[in-house]
Scaffold this motif. Sequence first.
Motif, PDB file in Angstrom:
ATOM      1  N   ILE A  16      -6.059 160.394 -11.265  1.00  0.00           N
ATOM      2  CA  ILE A  16      -6.102 158.873 -11.165  1.00  0.00           C
ATOM      3  C   ILE A  16      -6.056 158.678  -9.633  1.00  0.00           C
ATOM      4  CG2 ILE A  16      -5.472 156.681 -11.606  1.00  0.00           C
ATOM      5  CD1 ILE A  16      -4.308 157.580 -14.457  1.00  0.00           C
ATOM      6  N   MET A  17      -6.906 158.139  -9.094  1.00  0.00           N
ATOM      7  CA  MET A  17      -6.872 157.706  -7.727  1.00  0.00           C
ATOM      8  C   MET A  17      -6.894 156.281  -7.597  1.00  0.00           C
ATOM      9  SD  MET A  17      -9.694 160.756  -6.652  1.00  0.00           S
ATOM     10  CE  MET A  17     -10.088 160.102  -4.813  1.00  0.00           C
ATOM     11  N   ILE A  18      -6.312 155.980  -6.615  1.00  0.00           N
ATOM     12  CA  ILE A  18      -5.914 154.522  -6.209  1.00  0.00           C
ATOM     13  C   ILE A  18      -6.214 154.123  -4.745  1.00  0.00           C
ATOM     14  CG2 ILE A  18      -4.839 152.335  -6.241  1.00  0.00           C
ATOM     15  CD1 ILE A  18      -3.116 153.192  -8.812  1.00  0.00           C
ATOM     16  N   SER A  19      -7.566 153.514  -4.372  1.00  0.00           N
ATOM     17  CA  SER A  19      -7.581 153.248  -2.763  1.00  0.00           C
ATOM     18  C   SER A  19      -7.653 151.747  -2.564  1.00  0.00           C
ATOM     19  CB  SER A  19      -9.111 153.671  -2.508  1.00  0.00           C
ATOM     20  OG  SER A  19     -10.221 153.163  -3.107  1.00  0.00           O
ATOM     21  N   VAL A  20      -7.701 151.245  -1.333  1.00  0.00           N
ATOM     22  CA  VAL A  20      -7.926 150.147  -0.883  1.00  0.00           C
ATOM     23  C   VAL A  20      -8.839 149.940   0.415  1.00  0.00           C
ATOM     24  CG1 VAL A  20      -5.713 149.374  -1.651  1.00  0.00           C
ATOM     25  CG2 VAL A  20      -5.879 150.333   0.733  1.00  0.00           C
ATOM     26  N   ASN A  21      -9.386 149.103   0.362  1.00  0.00           N
ATOM     27  CA  ASN A  21     -10.234 148.707   1.666  1.00  0.00           C
ATOM     28  C   ASN A  21     -11.461 149.636   1.941  1.00  0.00           C
ATOM     29  OD1 ASN A  21     -10.495 146.346   3.342  1.00  0.00           O
ATOM     30  ND2 ASN A  21      -9.256 147.011   4.810  1.00  0.00           N
ATOM     31  N   ASN A  22     -12.249 149.718   0.867  1.00  0.00           N
ATOM     32  CA  ASN A  22     -13.415 150.966   1.134  1.00  0.00           C
ATOM     33  C   ASN A  22     -12.866 152.273   1.750  1.00  0.00           C
ATOM     34  OD1 ASN A  22     -15.452 149.380   0.425  1.00  0.00           O
ATOM     35  ND2 ASN A  22     -15.561 148.138   2.377  1.00  0.00           N
ATOM     36  N   ASN A  23     -11.688 152.672   0.945  1.00  0.00           N
ATOM     37  CA  ASN A  23     -11.092 154.069   1.215  1.00  0.00           C
ATOM     38  C   ASN A  23     -10.306 154.282   2.652  1.00  0.00           C
ATOM     39  OD1 ASN A  23     -11.808 155.269  -1.248  1.00  0.00           O
ATOM     40  ND2 ASN A  23     -13.790 155.909  -0.369  1.00  0.00           N
ATOM     41  N   GLU A  24      -9.917 153.013   3.035  1.00  0.00           N
ATOM     42  CA  GLU A  24      -8.931 153.231   4.210  1.00  0.00           C
ATOM     43  C   GLU A  24      -7.812 153.733   3.959  1.00  0.00           C
ATOM     44  OE1 GLU A  24      -6.417 150.025   6.960  1.00  0.00           O
ATOM     45  OE2 GLU A  24      -8.211 149.443   6.068  1.00  0.00           O
ATOM     46  N   GLU A  25      -7.263 153.541   2.730  1.00  0.00           N
ATOM     47  CA  GLU A  25      -6.010 154.636   2.255  1.00  0.00           C
ATOM     48  C   GLU A  25      -6.330 154.934   0.771  1.00  0.00           C
ATOM     49  OE1 GLU A  25      -1.712 154.164   3.103  1.00  0.00           O
ATOM     50  OE2 GLU A  25      -2.444 151.946   3.647  1.00  0.00           O
ATOM     51  N   VAL A  26      -6.269 155.942   0.403  1.00  0.00           N
ATOM     52  CA  VAL A  26      -6.605 156.620  -0.830  1.00  0.00           C
ATOM     53  C   VAL A  26      -5.422 157.442  -1.388  1.00  0.00           C
ATOM     54  CG1 VAL A  26      -8.043 157.986  -2.036  1.00  0.00           C
ATOM     55  CG2 VAL A  26      -8.917 156.752  -0.306  1.00  0.00           C
TER      56      VAL A  26
ATOM     57  N   PHE B  46       1.774 150.393  -2.419  1.00  0.00           N
ATOM     58  CA  PHE B  46       1.560 149.205  -3.073  1.00  0.00           C
ATOM     59  C   PHE B  46       2.128 148.011  -2.697  1.00  0.00           C
ATOM     60  CE2 PHE B  46       1.284 152.859  -6.780  1.00  0.00           C
ATOM     61  CZ  PHE B  46      -0.138 152.365  -6.792  1.00  0.00           C
ATOM     62  N   GLN B  47       3.347 148.064  -2.150  1.00  0.00           N
ATOM     63  CA  GLN B  47       4.028 146.782  -1.699  1.00  0.00           C
ATOM     64  C   GLN B  47       3.100 146.260  -0.382  1.00  0.00           C
ATOM     65  OE1 GLN B  47       7.845 148.287  -0.848  1.00  0.00           O
ATOM     66  NE2 GLN B  47       8.624 147.630  -2.739  1.00  0.00           N
ATOM     67  N   ARG B  48       2.757 147.157   0.511  1.00  0.00           N
ATOM     68  CA  ARG B  48       2.226 146.860   1.697  1.00  0.00           C
ATOM     69  C   ARG B  48       0.717 146.141   1.436  1.00  0.00           C
ATOM     70  NH1 ARG B  48       2.200 151.269   3.615  1.00  0.00           N
ATOM     71  NH2 ARG B  48       0.248 152.215   3.122  1.00  0.00           N
ATOM     72  N   TRP B  49       0.127 146.668   0.373  1.00  0.00           N
ATOM     73  CA  TRP B  49      -1.398 146.113   0.321  1.00  0.00           C
ATOM     74  C   TRP B  49      -1.251 144.791  -0.590  1.00  0.00           C
ATOM     75  CZ3 TRP B  49      -5.192 146.860   3.418  1.00  0.00           C
ATOM     76  CH2 TRP B  49      -5.186 147.943   4.118  1.00  0.00           C
ATOM     77  N   ARG B  50      -0.337 144.809  -1.437  1.00  0.00           N
ATOM     78  CA  ARG B  50      -0.096 143.603  -2.352  1.00  0.00           C
ATOM     79  C   ARG B  50       0.360 142.294  -1.274  1.00  0.00           C
ATOM     80  NH1 ARG B  50       3.797 144.119  -7.001  1.00  0.00           N
ATOM     81  NH2 ARG B  50       2.688 142.143  -7.828  1.00  0.00           N
ATOM     82  N   GLU B  51       1.018 142.787  -0.423  1.00  0.00           N
ATOM     83  CA  GLU B  51       1.130 141.583   0.502  1.00  0.00           C
ATOM     84  C   GLU B  51       0.162 141.093   1.238  1.00  0.00           C
ATOM     85  OE1 GLU B  51       4.689 142.844   2.744  1.00  0.00           O
ATOM     86  OE2 GLU B  51       5.918 142.832   0.989  1.00  0.00           O
ATOM     87  N   ARG B  52      -0.710 141.786   1.474  1.00  0.00           N
ATOM     88  CA  ARG B  52      -2.084 141.586   2.341  1.00  0.00           C
ATOM     89  C   ARG B  52      -2.929 140.989   1.478  1.00  0.00           C
ATOM     90  NH1 ARG B  52      -3.044 146.932   6.003  1.00  0.00           N
ATOM     91  NH2 ARG B  52      -0.956 147.084   7.062  1.00  0.00           N
ATOM     92  N   LYS B  53      -2.849 140.802   0.140  1.00  0.00           N
ATOM     93  CA  LYS B  53      -3.618 140.277  -0.972  1.00  0.00           C
ATOM     94  C   LYS B  53      -5.012 140.981  -0.931  1.00  0.00           C
ATOM     95  CE  LYS B  53      -1.365 135.996  -0.642  1.00  0.00           C
ATOM     96  NZ  LYS B  53      -1.184 134.382  -0.144  1.00  0.00           N
TER      97      LYS B  53
END
Length: 139
Positions: free
Chosen positions: A4-14, A84-91
């Motif tokens: 299971i992988m979780i990424s954000v912002n077009n793989n800015e962080e994976v 998780f905390q950082r990217w949730r705060e950024r919505k």
Amino acid sequence: MYKIMISVNNNEEVFTLPHVPVDFPLPEPEQNNETYTGLSQDYRRIGTMGLRQFSWSSFFPVGRRYPFMPPEALEDGWAYVSFFQRWRERKVPFRLIVLDSSGVARLNLPVTIDSFEPSIRRNGDIEYSISVTEYRFVR
């Protein structure tokens, strides 16, 4: 073995999760159908597909590597919590990717995190429970 992988912002962080729960849910969305009562019979309207919802519990290791962990997984559980905390705060929506043992994506879905509850185990690892809901980008 699933990954299971979780990424954000077009793989800015994976991030690859270090532990996949034994029974990881892959629910299908509900269909929002409606029934109308007519004078002589009922009618059914086929509705739109709802949003998928997932929840699971697992743990992040802190300072140790377990034999079942994928090579990409981190030994620093606090890095996962911070992610998780950082990217949730950024919505920003997350992308949840489930790969089977052949590397085939069985799920690739944008999601929002509804709840994330970490707690510290006696051995120092971080236990967590998480609930996510499918996110649809507005076009």
